[in-house]
Design a protein around this motif. Sequence first.
Motif, mmCIF file in Angstrom:
data_model
loop_
_atom_site.group_PDB
_atom_site.id
_atom_site.type_symbol
_atom_site.label_atom_id
_atom_site.label_comp_id
_atom_site.label_asym_id
_atom_site.label_seq_id
_atom_site.Cartn_x
_atom_site.Cartn_y
_atom_site.Cartn_z
ATOM 1 N N PRO A 246 0.786 -1.240 0.000
ATOM 2 C CA PRO A 246 0.000 0.000 0.000
ATOM 3 C C PRO A 246 0.816 1.287 0.000
ATOM 4 C CG PRO A 246 -1.079 -1.600 1.396
ATOM 5 C CD PRO A 246 0.247 -2.210 0.993
ATOM 6 N N ASP A 247 2.095 1.248 0.396
ATOM 7 C CA ASP A 247 2.930 2.446 0.301
ATOM 8 C C ASP A 247 3.029 2.940 -1.131
ATOM 9 O OD1 ASP A 247 3.390 2.188 2.989
ATOM 10 O OD2 ASP A 247 5.436 1.430 2.798
ATOM 11 N N HIS A 248 2.850 2.033 -2.085
ATOM 12 C CA HIS A 248 2.984 2.370 -3.505
ATOM 13 C C HIS A 248 1.638 2.721 -4.149
ATOM 14 C CE1 HIS A 248 6.386 -0.703 -2.906
ATOM 15 N NE2 HIS A 248 6.930 0.497 -2.866
ATOM 16 N N ALA A 249 0.610 2.897 -3.355
ATOM 17 C CA ALA A 249 -0.744 3.089 -3.889
ATOM 18 C C ALA A 249 -0.853 4.197 -4.936
ATOM 19 C CB ALA A 249 -1.733 3.341 -2.743
ATOM 20 N N PRO A 250 -0.239 5.376 -4.744
ATOM 21 C CA PRO A 250 -0.374 6.402 -5.787
ATOM 22 C C PRO A 250 0.142 5.951 -7.147
ATOM 23 C CG PRO A 250 0.417 7.393 -3.755
ATOM 24 C CD PRO A 250 0.472 5.901 -3.549
ATOM 25 N N LEU A 251 1.232 5.194 -7.152
ATOM 26 C CA LEU A 251 1.769 4.691 -8.420
ATOM 27 C C LEU A 251 0.831 3.670 -9.044
ATOM 28 C CD1 LEU A 251 5.502 4.181 -7.353
ATOM 29 C CD2 LEU A 251 4.655 5.906 -8.956
ATOM 30 N N ILE A 252 0.314 2.769 -8.219
ATOM 31 C CA ILE A 252 -0.579 1.725 -8.734
ATOM 32 C C ILE A 252 -1.856 2.340 -9.286
ATOM 33 C CG2 ILE A 252 -1.784 -0.411 -8.191
ATOM 34 C CD1 ILE A 252 1.299 -0.527 -7.902
ATOM 35 N N VAL A 253 -2.432 3.286 -8.537
ATOM 36 C CA VAL A 253 -3.675 3.926 -8.977
ATOM 37 C C VAL A 253 -3.441 4.720 -10.261
ATOM 38 C CG1 VAL A 253 -5.399 5.687 -8.382
ATOM 39 C CG2 VAL A 253 -4.717 3.970 -6.688
ATOM 40 N N ALA A 254 -2.323 5.442 -10.333
ATOM 41 C CA ALA A 254 -2.031 6.207 -11.554
ATOM 42 C C ALA A 254 -1.916 5.289 -12.760
ATOM 43 C CB ALA A 254 -0.748 7.016 -11.370
ATOM 44 N N LYS A 255 -1.396 4.094 -12.540
ATOM 45 C CA LYS A 255 -1.259 3.136 -13.646
ATOM 46 C C LYS A 255 -2.593 2.476 -13.971
ATOM 47 C CE LYS A 255 1.322 -1.063 -14.946
ATOM 48 N NZ LYS A 255 1.850 -0.599 -16.239
ATOM 49 N N GLU A 256 -3.263 1.942 -12.952
ATOM 50 C CA GLU A 256 -4.474 1.155 -13.180
ATOM 51 C C GLU A 256 -5.678 1.998 -13.582
ATOM 52 O OE1 GLU A 256 -4.402 -2.123 -13.325
ATOM 53 O OE2 GLU A 256 -2.253 -1.948 -12.926
ATOM 54 N N LYS A 257 -5.740 3.249 -13.153
ATOM 55 C CA LYS A 257 -6.875 4.105 -13.511
ATOM 56 C C LYS A 257 -6.588 4.952 -14.755
ATOM 57 C CE LYS A 257 -10.098 3.934 -11.536
ATOM 58 N NZ LYS A 257 -11.217 2.944 -11.569
#
Length: 317
Positions: free
Chosen positions: A40-51
């Motif tokens: 979850p520390d990487h959430a902004p990166l994951i969300v930017a990619k997945e959304k």
Amino acid sequence: MSRLKSMITAATIGAVAMGMTSPAFAADKLTILLDWFVNPDHAPLIVAKEKGFFAKHDLDVELIEPADPSAPPRLVAAGQGDVAVNYQPQLHVQAAEGLPLTRIGTLVATPLNSLIVLKDGPIKEIADLKGKKIGYSLAGFEDALLGTMLGKYGVSIDDVELVNVNFSLSPSLYSGQVDAIIGGYRNFELNQMEIEGKPGKAFYVEEEGVPPYDELILTVRNDKTDDPRFARMLAALEEGVQYLVNHPDDSWQAFIAAYPNLDDELNIKAWADTLPRFALRPAAIDRTRYARFADYLKDQGIIETVPPLDSYVTVIE
């Protein structure tokens, strides 16, 4: 049909035909080397990619988990990757060592590191640690944090016994091997201990004499800061983190859709606890804060010299 309408119709048909025969625009590839396995520390990166925020800015981003967590900054410094997820304290050390890295963005804008004891154990205050055992995993920076926290209460680092427990921080505490641990993340270790039925209590480093700092940052090679992909990456990341805080539940669903193995109680709890700590303006920089922390590391003997801040910190417009 009027002449104007005929012209518009012809132009439209021509555009469609060109679109059918022309190759699709290829997004620019960008590799981001993570500091650890996805969490979850990487959430902004994951969300930017997945959304789709990276794609919106014409970026094809690959997030790479490291085989060796210490390797990403050095790989990027060597030109074997575009961006490294890094830690602010480590960046100061790397800059003092001459590693050609520059901070261009922030993911997690507060410390996560903490000193943790058992909630119902005998240690009620930091001063109670005199003569006790404290577990750690990484020597150096964590020793400095601990020395600062103990010193505030008149306890010397020589008054405690340091035990290297490697990465078995929480288990070493609730098994009784040590009386406290330094280096435990408040968003993970505390939740892990609660799940195990051994709740913990955290003393936060920034409340106990350690200057506040950014936990996770984004670093690139010094000679690559003008790469136009980075400005687009930061713009996409800002859109991603805004979406994340506005739509945490939908963002969580996107996160576990991409990484279904992380759909468990620990990560659900960590997700909620990490959410308020993300940098809402990833590209922004508090130069005074960085300079103050560099001076702190020098005072603690972690670095011998403080390089000019402009040599390893920048704002990309």
